[in-house]
Design a protein around this motif. Structure first.
Motif, PDB file in Angstrom:
ATOM      1  N   ILE A  21       0.855  -1.183   0.000  1.00 60.70           N
ATOM      2  CA  ILE A  21       0.000   0.000   0.000  1.00 60.70           C
ATOM      3  C   ILE A  21       0.889   1.231   0.000  1.00 60.70           C
ATOM      4  O   ILE A  21       1.813   1.352   0.816  1.00 60.70           O
ATOM      5  CB  ILE A  21      -0.972  -0.005   1.209  1.00 60.70           C
ATOM      6  CG1 ILE A  21      -1.873   1.241   1.188  1.00 60.70           C
ATOM      7  CG2 ILE A  21      -0.246  -0.157   2.531  1.00 60.70           C
ATOM      8  CD1 ILE A  21      -3.020   1.165   2.195  1.00 60.70           C
ATOM      9  N   LEU A  22       0.677   2.119  -0.967  1.00 56.22           N
ATOM     10  CA  LEU A  22       1.479   3.332  -1.108  1.00 56.22           C
ATOM     11  C   LEU A  22       0.772   4.486  -0.415  1.00 56.22           C
ATOM     12  O   LEU A  22      -0.419   4.712  -0.630  1.00 56.22           O
ATOM     13  CB  LEU A  22       1.704   3.655  -2.590  1.00 56.22           C
ATOM     14  CG  LEU A  22       2.459   2.607  -3.395  1.00 56.22           C
ATOM     15  CD1 LEU A  22       2.597   3.050  -4.849  1.00 56.22           C
ATOM     16  CD2 LEU A  22       3.843   2.346  -2.800  1.00 56.22           C
ATOM     17  N   THR A  23       1.518   5.217   0.385  1.00 52.43           N
ATOM     18  CA  THR A  23       0.974   6.335   1.150  1.00 52.43           C
ATOM     19  C   THR A  23       1.656   7.636   0.722  1.00 52.43           C
ATOM     20  O   THR A  23       2.730   7.607   0.124  1.00 52.43           O
ATOM     21  CB  THR A  23       1.182   6.126   2.655  1.00 52.43           C
ATOM     22  OG1 THR A  23       2.560   6.383   2.968  1.00 52.43           O
ATOM     23  CG2 THR A  23       0.816   4.713   3.079  1.00 52.43           C
ATOM     24  N   LYS A  60       5.483   6.952  -9.875  1.00 51.21           N
ATOM     25  CA  LYS A  60       6.909   6.631  -9.740  1.00 51.21           C
ATOM     26  C   LYS A  60       7.110   5.514  -8.731  1.00 51.21           C
ATOM     27  O   LYS A  60       7.870   4.567  -8.964  1.00 51.21           O
ATOM     28  CB  LYS A  60       7.679   7.887  -9.318  1.00 51.21           C
ATOM     29  CG  LYS A  60       9.179   7.676  -9.201  1.00 51.21           C
ATOM     30  CD  LYS A  60       9.879   8.976  -8.838  1.00 51.21           C
ATOM     31  CE  LYS A  60      11.382   8.768  -8.696  1.00 51.21           C
ATOM     32  NZ  LYS A  60      12.077  10.043  -8.334  1.00 51.21           N
ATOM     33  N   ALA A  61       6.430   5.595  -7.591  1.00 50.70           N
ATOM     34  CA  ALA A  61       6.544   4.557  -6.570  1.00 50.70           C
ATOM     35  C   ALA A  61       5.963   3.233  -7.068  1.00 50.70           C
ATOM     36  O   ALA A  61       6.482   2.155  -6.751  1.00 50.70           O
ATOM     37  CB  ALA A  61       5.845   5.003  -5.295  1.00 50.70           C
ATOM     38  N   THR A  62       4.892   3.310  -7.853  1.00 47.34           N
ATOM     39  CA  THR A  62       4.292   2.105  -8.421  1.00 47.34           C
ATOM     40  C   THR A  62       5.259   1.429  -9.388  1.00 47.34           C
ATOM     41  O   THR A  62       5.446   0.202  -9.351  1.00 47.34           O
ATOM     42  CB  THR A  62       2.982   2.456  -9.154  1.00 47.34           C
ATOM     43  OG1 THR A  62       2.053   2.990  -8.204  1.00 47.34           O
ATOM     44  CG2 THR A  62       2.379   1.232  -9.818  1.00 47.34           C
ATOM     45  N   GLU A  63       5.876   2.211 -10.259  1.00 49.43           N
ATOM     46  CA  GLU A  63       6.828   1.650 -11.220  1.00 49.43           C
ATOM     47  C   GLU A  63       8.024   1.034 -10.503  1.00 49.43           C
ATOM     48  O   GLU A  63       8.533  -0.018 -10.925  1.00 49.43           O
ATOM     49  CB  GLU A  63       7.274   2.736 -12.194  1.00 49.43           C
ATOM     50  CG  GLU A  63       6.148   3.186 -13.136  1.00 49.43           C
ATOM     51  CD  GLU A  63       6.555   4.372 -14.005  1.00 49.43           C
ATOM     52  OE1 GLU A  63       7.500   5.084 -13.622  1.00 49.43           O
ATOM     53  OE2 GLU A  63       5.905   4.583 -15.048  1.00 49.43           O
ATOM     54  N   LEU A  64       8.452   1.668  -9.422  1.00 47.20           N
ATOM     55  CA  LEU A  64       9.566   1.122  -8.638  1.00 47.20           C
ATOM     56  C   LEU A  64       9.166  -0.216  -8.022  1.00 47.20           C
ATOM     57  O   LEU A  64       9.937  -1.186  -8.045  1.00 47.20           O
ATOM     58  CB  LEU A  64       9.972   2.113  -7.558  1.00 47.20           C
ATOM     59  CG  LEU A  64      11.153   1.706  -6.664  1.00 47.20           C
ATOM     60  CD1 LEU A  64      12.412   1.538  -7.496  1.00 47.20           C
ATOM     61  CD2 LEU A  64      11.382   2.749  -5.569  1.00 47.20           C
ATOM     62  N   CYS A  78       6.078   4.599   1.606  1.00 51.37           N
ATOM     63  CA  CYS A  78       5.843   6.017   1.356  1.00 51.37           C
ATOM     64  C   CYS A  78       6.179   6.370  -0.088  1.00 51.37           C
ATOM     65  O   CYS A  78       7.276   6.067  -0.565  1.00 51.37           O
ATOM     66  CB  CYS A  78       6.674   6.863   2.323  1.00 51.37           C
ATOM     67  SG  CYS A  78       6.451   8.639   2.091  1.00 51.37           S
ATOM     68  N   ALA A  79       5.247   7.035  -0.768  1.00 49.55           N
ATOM     69  CA  ALA A  79       5.459   7.477  -2.148  1.00 49.55           C
ATOM     70  C   ALA A  79       6.023   8.891  -2.221  1.00 49.55           C
ATOM     71  O   ALA A  79       6.250   9.399  -3.319  1.00 49.55           O
ATOM     72  CB  ALA A  79       4.151   7.403  -2.931  1.00 49.55           C
ATOM     73  N   GLN A  80       6.212   9.535  -1.057  1.00 52.79           N
ATOM     74  CA  GLN A  80       6.751  10.899  -1.006  1.00 52.79           C
ATOM     75  C   GLN A  80       5.868  11.902  -1.740  1.00 52.79           C
ATOM     76  O   GLN A  80       6.357  12.799  -2.420  1.00 52.79           O
ATOM     77  CB  GLN A  80       8.181  10.933  -1.574  1.00 52.79           C
ATOM     78  CG  GLN A  80       9.157  10.006  -0.882  1.00 52.79           C
ATOM     79  CD  GLN A  80       9.371  10.354   0.589  1.00 52.79           C
ATOM     80  OE1 GLN A  80       9.205  11.493   0.982  1.00 52.79           O
ATOM     81  NE2 GLN A  80       9.726   9.360   1.387  1.00 52.79           N
ATOM     82  N   GLY A  81       4.568  11.735  -1.617  1.00 54.18           N
ATOM     83  CA  GLY A  81       3.640  12.689  -2.225  1.00 54.18           C
ATOM     84  C   GLY A  81       2.311  12.036  -2.537  1.00 54.18           C
ATOM     85  O   GLY A  81       2.242  10.821  -2.774  1.00 54.18           O
ATOM     86  N   ALA A  82       1.254  12.854  -2.551  1.00 54.79           N
ATOM     87  CA  ALA A  82      -0.086  12.353  -2.869  1.00 54.79           C
ATOM     88  C   ALA A  82      -0.452  12.572  -4.327  1.00 54.79           C
ATOM     89  O   ALA A  82      -1.518  12.144  -4.768  1.00 54.79           O
ATOM     90  CB  ALA A  82      -1.123  13.036  -1.970  1.00 54.79           C
ATOM     91  N   ASP A  83       0.407  13.241  -5.092  1.00 53.40           N
ATOM     92  CA  ASP A  83       0.110  13.524  -6.497  1.00 53.40           C
ATOM     93  C   ASP A  83       0.344  12.285  -7.353  1.00 53.40           C
ATOM     94  O   ASP A  83       1.059  11.357  -6.970  1.00 53.40           O
ATOM     95  CB  ASP A  83       0.979  14.685  -6.987  1.00 53.40           C
ATOM     96  CG  ASP A  83       2.456  14.377  -6.854  1.00 53.40           C
ATOM     97  OD1 ASP A  83       3.129  14.227  -7.891  1.00 53.40           O
ATOM     98  OD2 ASP A  83       2.950  14.251  -5.710  1.00 53.40           O
ATOM     99  N   ASP A  84      -0.248  12.278  -8.539  1.00 54.39           N
ATOM    100  CA  ASP A  84      -0.127  11.131  -9.432  1.00 54.39           C
ATOM    101  C   ASP A  84       1.323  10.819  -9.776  1.00 54.39           C
ATOM    102  O   ASP A  84       1.723   9.654  -9.811  1.00 54.39           O
ATOM    103  CB  ASP A  84      -0.918  11.377 -10.719  1.00 54.39           C
ATOM    104  CG  ASP A  84      -2.411  11.165 -10.545  1.00 54.39           C
ATOM    105  OD1 ASP A  84      -2.816  10.532  -9.547  1.00 54.39           O
ATOM    106  OD2 ASP A  84      -3.173  11.645 -11.405  1.00 54.39           O
ATOM    107  N   ASN A  85       2.117  11.847 -10.046  1.00 52.40           N
ATOM    108  CA  ASN A  85       3.496  11.599 -10.450  1.00 52.40           C
ATOM    109  C   ASN A  85       4.263  10.828  -9.378  1.00 52.40           C
ATOM    110  O   ASN A  85       5.003   9.884  -9.687  1.00 52.40           O
ATOM    111  CB  ASN A  85       4.212  12.920 -10.757  1.00 52.40           C
ATOM    112  CG  ASN A  85       3.724  13.563 -12.045  1.00 52.40           C
ATOM    113  OD1 ASN A  85       3.166  12.888 -12.908  1.00 52.40           O
ATOM    114  ND2 ASN A  85       3.913  14.859 -12.173  1.00 52.40           N
TER     115      ASN A  85
END
Length: 253
Positions: A210-212, A242-246, A231-238
């Protein structure tokens, strides 16, 4: 990447916009908003909002805490100010909020980072003394930003434009959902609602990645039993993409 189906818990209309971005990248997604955004509509409340908007030129800083705050505020500004007042510093928390303001013609700045904590670190304490600051948000939002600014000597006011409501879902909603492999959650309140539903209907979800949007929400997720919170380091799509691709890259290694 095509084998990863992502559960998107953003409220609308952001949920649909995020899913469109993912579709363009070849990624499948499932919508399940964990917040409903309801603009404040009571006649007395709207009269109070209108009065604050007419006085917005009295503030040194106007800070928007979310895309919804930015979008709704811009509607009010259009209705009350044919031209934006000068001398106001417009600030969006996070790139997505700031971009929403810019698209509506508000010359907003964004702090480095994506969180309230990052904004507090960016605003120099010495310059906050006696500054009039308006925080535009949803009703009952986190008090930390205003409290910290007040500690620095700022004169803080709030403008609440919407209410956040927990969506009502039934067991059948969850029974009909396809399998998901990754979850996006973009606020602590969304996470709380998601956790409540997952524990009732989809306890296996708590083992999914789960990305936060922030370390604060990541810690909250782990405390709630989400064993793969990141942590995705942000709530924006970008940031989330990026976290999803990683994540997908690591899965494919």
């Amino acid at each position: 990447m095509q084998d990863c189906r992502i559960l998107i818990t953003r409220p609308e209309p952001e949920n649909t916009l995020s899913r469109e971005r993912l579709h363009a990248l070849g990624l499948a997604s499932v919508p399940l908003p964990m917040l409903n955004i309801a603009p404040i509509k009571g006649p007395q409340e709207q009269a109070a909002i209108r009065a604050q908007i007419f006085d917005i030129d009295q503030f040194d800083y106007v800070i928007f805490v979310s895309k919804n705050a930015a979008r709704l505020a811009c509607d009010w500004l259009d209705a009350c100010w044919p031209m934006l007042p000068v001398g106001v510093h417009w600030i969006g928390i996070g790139q997505g909020t700031t971009q929403t303001l810019l698209e509506e013609g508000v010359p907003a700045l964004s702090n480095p980072g994506h969180t309230t904590e990052a904004l507090l670190a960016w605003l120099k304490p010495a310059k906050m003394t006696n500054q009039k600051i308006l925080i535009v948000r949803g009703a009952g939002g986190r008090p930390e930003l205003g409290d910290k600014l007040a500690e620095r000597g700022a004169k803080v006011s709030y403008l609440s434009l919407y209410e956040r409501q927990k969506p009502i879902y039934t067991a059948q909603t969850f029974f009909m959902l396809p399998d998901v492999h990754l979850i996006w959650v973009t606020s602590g309140e969304s996470l709380t609602n998601l956790t409540d539903y997952a524990e009732q209907h989809k306890p296996e979800w708590k083992c999914l990645p789960i990305l936060t949007p922030s370390e604060r929400v990541t810690l909250q997720a782990k405390e709630m039993g989400w064993v793969n919170a990141r942590c995705a380091q942000g709530a924006d799509d970008n940031s989330l993409i990026k976290a999803t691709e990683l994540h997908i890259g690591k899965q494919n290694d």
